[in-house]
Design a protein around this motif. Structure first.
Motif, PDB file in Angstrom:
ATOM      1  N   GLU A 482       1.373  -0.952   0.198  1.00  0.00           N
ATOM      2  CA  GLU A 482      -0.062  -0.421   0.257  1.00  0.00           C
ATOM      3  C   GLU A 482       0.724   1.133  -0.099  1.00  0.00           C
ATOM      4  O   GLU A 482       1.130   2.185  -1.146  1.00  0.00           O
ATOM      5  N   ALA A 483       2.308   0.865   0.683  1.00  0.00           N
ATOM      6  CA  ALA A 483       2.375   2.183   0.697  1.00  0.00           C
ATOM      7  C   ALA A 483       3.368   2.421  -0.357  1.00  0.00           C
ATOM      8  O   ALA A 483       3.972   3.682  -1.319  1.00  0.00           O
ATOM      9  N   LEU A 484       3.472   1.564  -1.305  1.00  0.00           N
ATOM     10  CA  LEU A 484       3.720   1.224  -2.901  1.00  0.00           C
ATOM     11  C   LEU A 484       2.782   2.122  -3.795  1.00  0.00           C
ATOM     12  O   LEU A 484       3.114   3.342  -4.674  1.00  0.00           O
ATOM     13  N   LEU A 485       2.455   1.812  -3.291  1.00  0.00           N
ATOM     14  CA  LEU A 485       0.905   2.495  -4.545  1.00  0.00           C
ATOM     15  C   LEU A 485       0.801   3.712  -4.181  1.00  0.00           C
ATOM     16  O   LEU A 485       0.578   4.631  -4.646  1.00  0.00           O
ATOM     17  N   ARG A 486       0.835   3.751  -2.910  1.00  0.00           N
ATOM     18  CA  ARG A 486       0.735   5.103  -2.543  1.00  0.00           C
ATOM     19  C   ARG A 486       1.508   6.460  -2.953  1.00  0.00           C
ATOM     20  O   ARG A 486       1.285   7.974  -3.740  1.00  0.00           O
ATOM     21  N   TRP A 487       2.852   5.945  -2.897  1.00  0.00           N
ATOM     22  CA  TRP A 487       4.110   6.434  -3.531  1.00  0.00           C
ATOM     23  C   TRP A 487       4.134   7.394  -4.987  1.00  0.00           C
ATOM     24  O   TRP A 487       4.268   8.171  -5.676  1.00  0.00           O
ATOM     25  N   VAL A 488       3.564   6.151  -5.817  1.00  0.00           N
ATOM     26  CA  VAL A 488       3.089   6.162  -7.386  1.00  0.00           C
ATOM     27  C   VAL A 488       2.081   6.617  -7.353  1.00  0.00           C
ATOM     28  O   VAL A 488       1.662   7.855  -8.104  1.00  0.00           O
ATOM     29  N   ARG A 489       1.129   6.760  -6.501  1.00  0.00           N
ATOM     30  CA  ARG A 489      -0.382   7.557  -6.676  1.00  0.00           C
ATOM     31  C   ARG A 489      -0.418   9.527  -6.393  1.00  0.00           C
ATOM     32  O   ARG A 489      -0.645  10.298  -7.020  1.00  0.00           O
ATOM     33  N   THR A 490       0.916   9.124  -5.431  1.00  0.00           N
ATOM     34  CA  THR A 490       0.855  10.971  -5.326  1.00  0.00           C
ATOM     35  C   THR A 490       1.994  11.754  -4.974  1.00  0.00           C
ATOM     36  O   THR A 490       2.533  12.495  -5.091  1.00  0.00           O
ATOM     37  N   GLU A 491       3.447  10.678  -5.325  1.00  0.00           N
ATOM     38  CA  GLU A 491       4.464  11.707  -5.451  1.00  0.00           C
ATOM     39  C   GLU A 491       5.293  11.334  -6.653  1.00  0.00           C
ATOM     40  O   GLU A 491       6.344  12.199  -6.958  1.00  0.00           O
ATOM     41  N   SER A 492       5.379   9.945  -7.150  1.00  0.00           N
ATOM     42  CA  SER A 492       5.787   9.435  -8.461  1.00  0.00           C
ATOM     43  C   SER A 492       5.463  10.396  -9.643  1.00  0.00           C
ATOM     44  O   SER A 492       4.486  10.252 -10.266  1.00  0.00           O
ATOM     45  N   LYS A 493       6.522  11.380 -10.330  1.00  0.00           N
ATOM     46  CA  LYS A 493       6.262  11.802 -11.487  1.00  0.00           C
ATOM     47  C   LYS A 493       7.224  11.517 -12.912  1.00  0.00           C
ATOM     48  O   LYS A 493       8.343  10.937 -12.687  1.00  0.00           O
ATOM     49  N   ILE A 494       6.851  11.926 -13.825  1.00  0.00           N
ATOM     50  CA  ILE A 494       7.965  11.904 -15.068  1.00  0.00           C
ATOM     51  C   ILE A 494       9.133  12.676 -14.812  1.00  0.00           C
ATOM     52  O   ILE A 494       9.355  13.414 -14.168  1.00  0.00           O
ATOM     53  N   PRO A 495      10.514  11.446 -14.962  1.00  0.00           N
ATOM     54  CA  PRO A 495      11.691  12.220 -14.386  1.00  0.00           C
ATOM     55  C   PRO A 495      11.698  13.093 -15.675  1.00  0.00           C
ATOM     56  O   PRO A 495      12.119  14.097 -16.617  1.00  0.00           O
ATOM     57  N   GLN A 496      12.249  14.607 -14.637  1.00  0.00           N
ATOM     58  CA  GLN A 496      12.663  16.414 -16.207  1.00  0.00           C
ATOM     59  C   GLN A 496      13.932  15.917 -16.257  1.00  0.00           C
ATOM     60  O   GLN A 496      14.521  16.712 -16.831  1.00  0.00           O
TER      61      GLN A 496
END
Length: 513
Positions: A482-496
């Motif tokens: 659940e922590a991984l999915l939450r990180w993906v959903r709220t923090e992970s973004k396309i690398p700049q």
């Protein structure tokens, strides 16, 4: 030697790019610490669709047991080999149509139909009845030559040989050789549970020694129930292996409790051998149709040139894959592996399908698509195995390939459970932000927890997510998932930085391809 490259991603298997994060996010480390699970026991990959390198790759190349997540490999192989519209046709055949008036023989050739339900089995024989054949006196032959006899037993995996998930596939198999029981608590504590079968087999009798209790329904609703299987003759001790001794008559004894709040639940048991199941289901259904039968039913070869008297076509492959992945159906997955070897032709006994030939066909399908997974160990294609292995990186590459190169990427994703919506993930995580944002296949065995599929990141772009945990603490990693999915959903973004200029990044709700 050649290497095929598209969209910045190679079909060969290079080392993950050094620019991929080799450190777990702090929230995942905290979740692992709280669960008491060493980080070395998990592998994690997060990789954006059409991005040139993973955003996160932790222990990505370590081979691990994926449990039922291995069904993703079987799903790819089936879709790429046949396409989503593939069907199987089960037929009743006779030597001479014009002379057929109930005098035998009749024959049914097993074609590895993974969707031959009791309803379709009845439909098949209803067609015979509606053609004026009401009295059957000739023998009926069931031809099982399409699949070679498997060396494994229903007991092999976990000594629970009577449970539906352990059924061994056969070329002609009705209802997945399972009897489903509906279980409903009583209205008041102390009352017996009401238990009834979906289909009544005269050879199977229920002994109900259960009762209703108060309180909330546990996550594993059947945790308070226990079963024993007994033969229908005096003095017989409980039997732990399904065999022919039970076929004349079986007693399913259920004991224990179930809370009133659980509502109606379903539990499956495989209590009859394949020949006994075919025999008992045919006799019951034929009698319900109004027919009489005075002949014999037996295993035997059916000539493929006999004319077809009646036929029933299975649902399309995509519907069967929905059942397989949404509900993690092992029997469908194991049948499809054998079907890949047989490739729909059950008429040639010399080429009877084996799990070994099915595995070879899967590796061939992968190799033709540039998916070289040298560490992968495939046993039965269902994940019901202590031997199967694959790395998180290669699961990620498989998932990427299905969206970037396959014609059937949308169909592939559709078969996966939606988090907190349906299938095995209907009630999976507490965070409401995850609902319907991830299409994931889950896997669970003793010492194994796994998730793999697709999700939407913080910018609503699609990413591949893979999580594999193997070890003594794997059972406690639900919060880590659940922590991984939450990180993906709220923090992970396309690398700049480091993203090639021509990379095509797709956002919801557009299709992935």
């Amino acid at each position: 030697m050649w290497i095929l490259i598209w969209g910045g991603i190679s079909c060969a298997n290079p080392e993950p790019s050094p620019s991929a994060s080799q450190e777990l996010p702090q929230t995942l480390r905290q979740a692992l610490a709280q669960a008491g699970v060493p980080a070395s026991e998990v592998s994690v990959v997060v990789w954006g669709i059409n991005e040139p390198r993973p955003r996160l790759a932790w222990e990505a190349q370590t081979p691990r047991n994926p449990a039922s997540v291995m069904k993703l490999v079987t799903t790819l192989a089936a879709l790429e080999n046949w396409g989503p519209a593939k069907t199987w046709r089960t037929e009743v055949r006779v030597p001479r149509l014009e002379a057929q008036r109930g005098q035998g023989p009749f024959g049914v050739i097993g074609v590895g139909d993974p969707g031959l339900t009791l309803e379709r089995w009845q439909e098949l024989w209803r067609q015979v009845y509606q053609q004026g054949v009401h009295q059957l006196s000739g023998p009926i032959l069931f031809d099982q030559r399409g699949f070679a006899p498997l060396e494994s037993s229903p007991e092999t995996f976990d000594r629970e040989g009577f449970r539906a998930y352990n059924v061994i596939p056969r070329a002609l198999q009705v209802g997945q050789q399972t009897q489903w029981w509906f279980i409903r608590p009583g209205e008041r504590a102390g009352e017996p549970l009401r238990i009834w079968p979906e289909f009544p087999f005269p050879r199977i009798m229920l002994r109900n020694r259960t009762h209703t209790v108060s309180g909330p329904c546990p996550a594993l609703w059947r945790s308070g129930l226990h079963y024993a299987i007994r033969a229908k003759f005096p003095g017989q001790v409980p039997i732990t292996h399904p065999d022919g001794r039970l076929d004349p008559g079986v007693i399913l004894e259920l004991t224990g409790t179930m809370p009133r709040d659980c509502g109606v639940q379903v539990m499956g048991f495989s209590l009859l051998t394949n020949p006994a199941y075919l025999d008992s289901s045919f006799r019951t259904l034929w009698h319900e149709l109004g027919g009489t039968f005075t002949g014999t039913l037996k295993q035997g070869a059916v000539p493929s040139d006999w004319p077809v008297l009646a036929s029933s076509e299975s649902p399309a492959l995509i519907e069967l894959l929905l059942q397989m992945n949404k509900n993690s159906n092992n029997v469908v997955a194991r049948t499809l592996l054998l079907d890949l070897a047989m490739d729909g032709d059950g008429s040639n006994a010399a080429n009877a399908a084996t799990e070994a030939s099915g595995r070879a066909k899967v590796f061939q399908i992968l190799a033709r698509r540039g998916l070289d997974f040298p560490e992968m160990v495939l046993e039965n294609g269902a994940g019901l195995s202590r031997k199967e292995r694959i790395s998180a990186e290669h699961l990620a590459r498989l998932l990427l390939w299905m969206q970037q190169k396959s014609l059937y990427g949308n169909e592939f994703m559709t078969t996966l459970p939606l988090v907190n919506v349906d299938g095995t993930l209907r009630h999976s995580f507490e965070d409401p932000r995850l609902r319907a944002r991830f299409h994931l296949k889950s896997g669970t065995l003793d010492g194994v927890k796994a998730l793999a599929g697709y999700g939407l990141d913080a910018q609503d772009h699609w990413v591949v997510v893979v999580f594999l945990a193997n070890g003594a603490g794997a059972e406690g990693t639900v919060a880590v998932q659940e922590a991984l999915l939450r990180w993906v959903r709220t923090e992970s973004k396309i690398p700049q930085s480091g993203t090639v200029s021509d990379t095509r990044v797709l956002s919801a709700p557009n299709p992935l391809r």
